[in-house]
Design a protein around this motif. Structure first.
Motif, PDB file in Angstrom:
ATOM      1  N   PRO A  92       0.375   5.564 -11.714  1.00 43.12           N
ATOM      2  CA  PRO A  92       0.843   6.477 -10.687  1.00 43.12           C
ATOM      3  C   PRO A  92       1.658   7.611 -11.291  1.00 43.12           C
ATOM      4  O   PRO A  92       2.283   7.447 -12.338  1.00 43.12           O
ATOM      5  CB  PRO A  92       1.726   5.591  -9.795  1.00 43.12           C
ATOM      6  N   PRO A  93       1.650   8.771 -10.639  1.00 44.88           N
ATOM      7  CA  PRO A  93       2.472   9.869 -11.135  1.00 44.88           C
ATOM      8  C   PRO A  93       3.948   9.496 -11.051  1.00 44.88           C
ATOM      9  O   PRO A  93       4.363   8.756 -10.171  1.00 44.88           O
ATOM     10  CB  PRO A  93       2.135  11.031 -10.202  1.00 44.88           C
ATOM     11  N   GLN A  94       4.718   9.982 -11.974  1.00 40.90           N
ATOM     12  CA  GLN A  94       6.144   9.677 -12.001  1.00 40.90           C
ATOM     13  C   GLN A  94       6.893  10.561 -11.012  1.00 40.90           C
ATOM     14  O   GLN A  94       6.583  11.731 -10.840  1.00 40.90           O
ATOM     15  CB  GLN A  94       6.700   9.893 -13.411  1.00 40.90           C
ATOM     16  N   LEU A  95       7.889   9.992 -10.382  1.00 39.83           N
ATOM     17  CA  LEU A  95       8.719  10.735  -9.458  1.00 39.83           C
ATOM     18  C   LEU A  95       9.860  11.394 -10.212  1.00 39.83           C
ATOM     19  O   LEU A  95      10.374  10.850 -11.179  1.00 39.83           O
ATOM     20  CB  LEU A  95       9.301   9.799  -8.390  1.00 39.83           C
ATOM     21  N   SER A  96      10.265  12.564  -9.746  1.00 45.15           N
ATOM     22  CA  SER A  96      11.416  13.212 -10.362  1.00 45.15           C
ATOM     23  C   SER A  96      12.679  12.487  -9.902  1.00 45.15           C
ATOM     24  O   SER A  96      12.645  11.652  -9.010  1.00 45.15           O
ATOM     25  CB  SER A  96      11.478  14.690  -9.952  1.00 45.15           C
ATOM     26  N   ASN A  97      13.793  12.830 -10.490  1.00 47.01           N
ATOM     27  CA  ASN A  97      15.064  12.182 -10.151  1.00 47.01           C
ATOM     28  C   ASN A  97      15.477  12.442  -8.701  1.00 47.01           C
ATOM     29  O   ASN A  97      16.285  11.711  -8.156  1.00 47.01           O
ATOM     30  CB  ASN A  97      16.167  12.652 -11.090  1.00 47.01           C
ATOM     31  N   GLN A  98      14.936  13.491  -8.088  1.00 50.52           N
ATOM     32  CA  GLN A  98      15.331  13.833  -6.729  1.00 50.52           C
ATOM     33  C   GLN A  98      14.338  13.324  -5.682  1.00 50.52           C
ATOM     34  O   GLN A  98      14.428  13.691  -4.535  1.00 50.52           O
ATOM     35  CB  GLN A  98      15.506  15.340  -6.613  1.00 50.52           C
ATOM     36  N   GLU A  99      13.403  12.495  -6.087  1.00 47.87           N
ATOM     37  CA  GLU A  99      12.426  11.950  -5.152  1.00 47.87           C
ATOM     38  C   GLU A  99      12.500  10.432  -5.146  1.00 47.87           C
ATOM     39  O   GLU A  99      13.010   9.824  -6.066  1.00 47.87           O
ATOM     40  CB  GLU A  99      11.022  12.404  -5.532  1.00 47.87           C
ATOM     41  N   TRP A 100      11.967   9.840  -4.095  1.00 50.83           N
ATOM     42  CA  TRP A 100      11.913   8.392  -3.976  1.00 50.83           C
ATOM     43  C   TRP A 100      10.586   8.029  -3.308  1.00 50.83           C
ATOM     44  O   TRP A 100       9.954   8.875  -2.667  1.00 50.83           O
ATOM     45  CB  TRP A 100      13.091   7.857  -3.170  1.00 50.83           C
ATOM     46  N   PRO A 101      10.157   6.787  -3.437  1.00 54.03           N
ATOM     47  CA  PRO A 101       8.918   6.379  -2.775  1.00 54.03           C
ATOM     48  C   PRO A 101       9.010   6.597  -1.275  1.00 54.03           C
ATOM     49  O   PRO A 101       9.981   6.186  -0.644  1.00 54.03           O
ATOM     50  CB  PRO A 101       8.801   4.890  -3.104  1.00 54.03           C
ATOM     51  N   GLY A 102       8.027   7.268  -0.711  1.00 51.80           N
ATOM     52  CA  GLY A 102       7.996   7.528   0.721  1.00 51.80           C
ATOM     53  C   GLY A 102       8.556   8.860   1.149  1.00 51.80           C
ATOM     54  O   GLY A 102       8.411   9.253   2.308  1.00 51.80           O
ATOM     55  N   THR A 113      -1.868   2.313   5.731  1.00 42.25           N
ATOM     56  CA  THR A 113      -0.664   1.593   6.121  1.00 42.25           C
ATOM     57  C   THR A 113       0.384   1.708   5.021  1.00 42.25           C
ATOM     58  O   THR A 113       0.107   2.168   3.915  1.00 42.25           O
ATOM     59  CB  THR A 113      -0.966   0.098   6.364  1.00 42.25           C
ATOM     60  N   ILE A 114       1.581   1.260   5.358  1.00 44.95           N
ATOM     61  CA  ILE A 114       2.684   1.243   4.400  1.00 44.95           C
ATOM     62  C   ILE A 114       3.574   0.046   4.735  1.00 44.95           C
ATOM     63  O   ILE A 114       3.723  -0.314   5.912  1.00 44.95           O
ATOM     64  CB  ILE A 114       3.480   2.570   4.449  1.00 44.95           C
ATOM     65  N   LEU A 115       4.117  -0.591   3.719  1.00 43.14           N
ATOM     66  CA  LEU A 115       5.017  -1.727   3.917  1.00 43.14           C
ATOM     67  C   LEU A 115       6.441  -1.197   3.841  1.00 43.14           C
ATOM     68  O   LEU A 115       6.858  -0.660   2.815  1.00 43.14           O
ATOM     69  CB  LEU A 115       4.775  -2.790   2.844  1.00 43.14           C
ATOM     70  N   VAL A 116       7.171  -1.305   4.947  1.00 40.22           N
ATOM     71  CA  VAL A 116       8.512  -0.738   5.025  1.00 40.22           C
ATOM     72  C   VAL A 116       9.553  -1.800   5.349  1.00 40.22           C
ATOM     73  O   VAL A 116       9.242  -2.876   5.841  1.00 40.22           O
ATOM     74  CB  VAL A 116       8.588   0.382   6.107  1.00 40.22           C
ATOM     75  N   ARG A 117      10.794  -1.455   5.056  1.00 40.16           N
ATOM     76  CA  ARG A 117      11.908  -2.328   5.426  1.00 40.16           C
ATOM     77  C   ARG A 117      12.203  -2.166   6.898  1.00 40.16           C
ATOM     78  O   ARG A 117      12.060  -1.099   7.465  1.00 40.16           O
ATOM     79  CB  ARG A 117      13.155  -1.961   4.600  1.00 40.16           C
ATOM     80  N   ASP A 132       4.171   6.285  -4.030  1.00 41.46           N
ATOM     81  CA  ASP A 132       4.858   5.770  -2.841  1.00 41.46           C
ATOM     82  C   ASP A 132       4.793   4.253  -2.769  1.00 41.46           C
ATOM     83  O   ASP A 132       5.079   3.660  -1.735  1.00 41.46           O
ATOM     84  CB  ASP A 132       4.249   6.386  -1.578  1.00 41.46           C
ATOM     85  N   GLN A 133       4.393   3.613  -3.863  1.00 38.42           N
ATOM     86  CA  GLN A 133       4.302   2.164  -3.992  1.00 38.42           C
ATOM     87  C   GLN A 133       3.346   1.551  -2.974  1.00 38.42           C
ATOM     88  O   GLN A 133       3.554   0.466  -2.459  1.00 38.42           O
ATOM     89  CB  GLN A 133       5.684   1.514  -3.905  1.00 38.42           C
ATOM     90  N   ARG A 134       2.260   2.265  -2.701  1.00 34.67           N
ATOM     91  CA  ARG A 134       1.208   1.768  -1.824  1.00 34.67           C
ATOM     92  C   ARG A 134      -0.002   1.423  -2.674  1.00 34.67           C
ATOM     93  O   ARG A 134      -0.541   2.267  -3.371  1.00 34.67           O
ATOM     94  CB  ARG A 134       0.821   2.831  -0.789  1.00 34.67           C
ATOM     95  N   GLY A 135      -0.438   0.159  -2.613  1.00 31.98           N
ATOM     96  CA  GLY A 135      -1.630  -0.257  -3.327  1.00 31.98           C
ATOM     97  C   GLY A 135      -2.871   0.212  -2.582  1.00 31.98           C
ATOM     98  O   GLY A 135      -2.793   0.722  -1.464  1.00 31.98           O
ATOM     99  N   TYR A 136      -4.031   0.011  -3.205  1.00 30.53           N
ATOM    100  CA  TYR A 136      -5.282   0.413  -2.566  1.00 30.53           C
ATOM    101  C   TYR A 136      -5.476  -0.284  -1.228  1.00 30.53           C
ATOM    102  O   TYR A 136      -6.041   0.285  -0.308  1.00 30.53           O
ATOM    103  CB  TYR A 136      -6.474   0.129  -3.475  1.00 30.53           C
ATOM    104  N   ILE A 153      -7.012  -7.149  -7.220  1.00 29.25           N
ATOM    105  CA  ILE A 153      -7.057  -5.906  -7.995  1.00 29.25           C
ATOM    106  C   ILE A 153      -6.477  -4.715  -7.241  1.00 29.25           C
ATOM    107  O   ILE A 153      -5.709  -3.945  -7.822  1.00 29.25           O
ATOM    108  CB  ILE A 153      -8.495  -5.632  -8.483  1.00 29.25           C
ATOM    109  N   PRO A 154      -6.784  -4.505  -5.936  1.00 30.40           N
ATOM    110  CA  PRO A 154      -6.199  -3.351  -5.247  1.00 30.40           C
ATOM    111  C   PRO A 154      -4.673  -3.345  -5.239  1.00 30.40           C
ATOM    112  O   PRO A 154      -4.054  -2.294  -5.199  1.00 30.40           O
ATOM    113  CB  PRO A 154      -6.743  -3.469  -3.825  1.00 30.40           C
ATOM    114  N   VAL A 155      -4.085  -4.504  -5.295  1.00 30.79           N
ATOM    115  CA  VAL A 155      -2.624  -4.609  -5.257  1.00 30.79           C
ATOM    116  C   VAL A 155      -2.006  -4.130  -6.569  1.00 30.79           C
ATOM    117  O   VAL A 155      -0.885  -3.636  -6.600  1.00 30.79           O
ATOM    118  CB  VAL A 155      -2.216  -6.075  -4.984  1.00 30.79           C
ATOM    119  N   LEU A 156      -2.733  -4.264  -7.654  1.00 30.90           N
ATOM    120  CA  LEU A 156      -2.197  -3.951  -8.978  1.00 30.90           C
ATOM    121  C   LEU A 156      -2.059  -2.457  -9.247  1.00 30.90           C
ATOM    122  O   LEU A 156      -1.340  -2.066 -10.154  1.00 30.90           O
ATOM    123  CB  LEU A 156      -3.066  -4.592 -10.060  1.00 30.90           C
ATOM    124  N   PHE A 157      -2.755  -1.637  -8.503  1.00 33.22           N
ATOM    125  CA  PHE A 157      -2.710  -0.198  -8.715  1.00 33.22           C
ATOM    126  C   PHE A 157      -2.052   0.461  -7.520  1.00 33.22           C
ATOM    127  O   PHE A 157      -2.552   0.389  -6.408  1.00 33.22           O
ATOM    128  CB  PHE A 157      -4.125   0.358  -8.914  1.00 33.22           C
TER     129      PHE A 157
END
Length: 144
Positions: free
Chosen positions: A13-23, A139-143, A128-132, A120-124
């Motif tokens: 996955p592309p790296q996030l900058s210091n000012q970004e977060w997943p989502g 969808t997205i898994l959120v708190r 935003d930390q969303r697997g295939y 396998i889809p979970v591994l990639f």
């Protein structure tokens, strides 16, 4: 044409900058309710769900590996498709939602579970930390 938000499967996955977060790109908060669930919670939840499936299999099917997978898949399809979370998700304060924040539909729970069982889809995952399995189902898994 390669999409920049997913990255190459070889590069990860592309790296996030210091000012970004997943989502952040999806309007999700950095922390708290509605934020993307992090890896620790995810691993703990799937371990709990798999453990429950193994216990049921042990008592009723003599710990048959096929029964383990079927029970795991059935509970994921049922609970995620109906309530938006498995037992493990609920214990660790997470919920599967559609990208617009609405509840996942039962068919979405079935598709997500079938892909999850392929492993396998979970591994990639994307930035935003969303697997295939989540990207295919939008969808997205959120708190919570």
């Amino acid at each position: 044409m390669e999409r920049k938000d997913f990255g190459s499967w070889l590069e990860g996955p592309p790296q996030l900058s210091n000012q970004e977060w997943p989502g952040k790109r999806m309007g999700r908060p950095e922390k708290g309710a509605g934020s993307v669930a992090r890896i620790g919670r995810r691993v703990a939840a799937i371990a709990l769900d798999w453990g429950i499936a193994m216990l049921i299999s042990m008592f009723f099917f003599n710990s048959d590996p096929t029964a383990n997978m079927i029970i795991f898949a059935a509970t994921q399809m049922l609970f995620v498709g109906v309530t938006g979370h498995s037992i493990g998700h609920r214990v660790f304060g997470m919920q599967v939602q559609r990208l617009d924040g609405t509840a996942i539909k039962p068919l979405g729970g079935v598709v997500r579970t079938l892909l999850l069982c392929l492993i396998i889809p979970v591994l990639f995952s994307d930035s935003d930390q969303r697997g295939y399995h989540d990207r295919v189902g939008q969808t997205i898994l959120v708190r919570i």
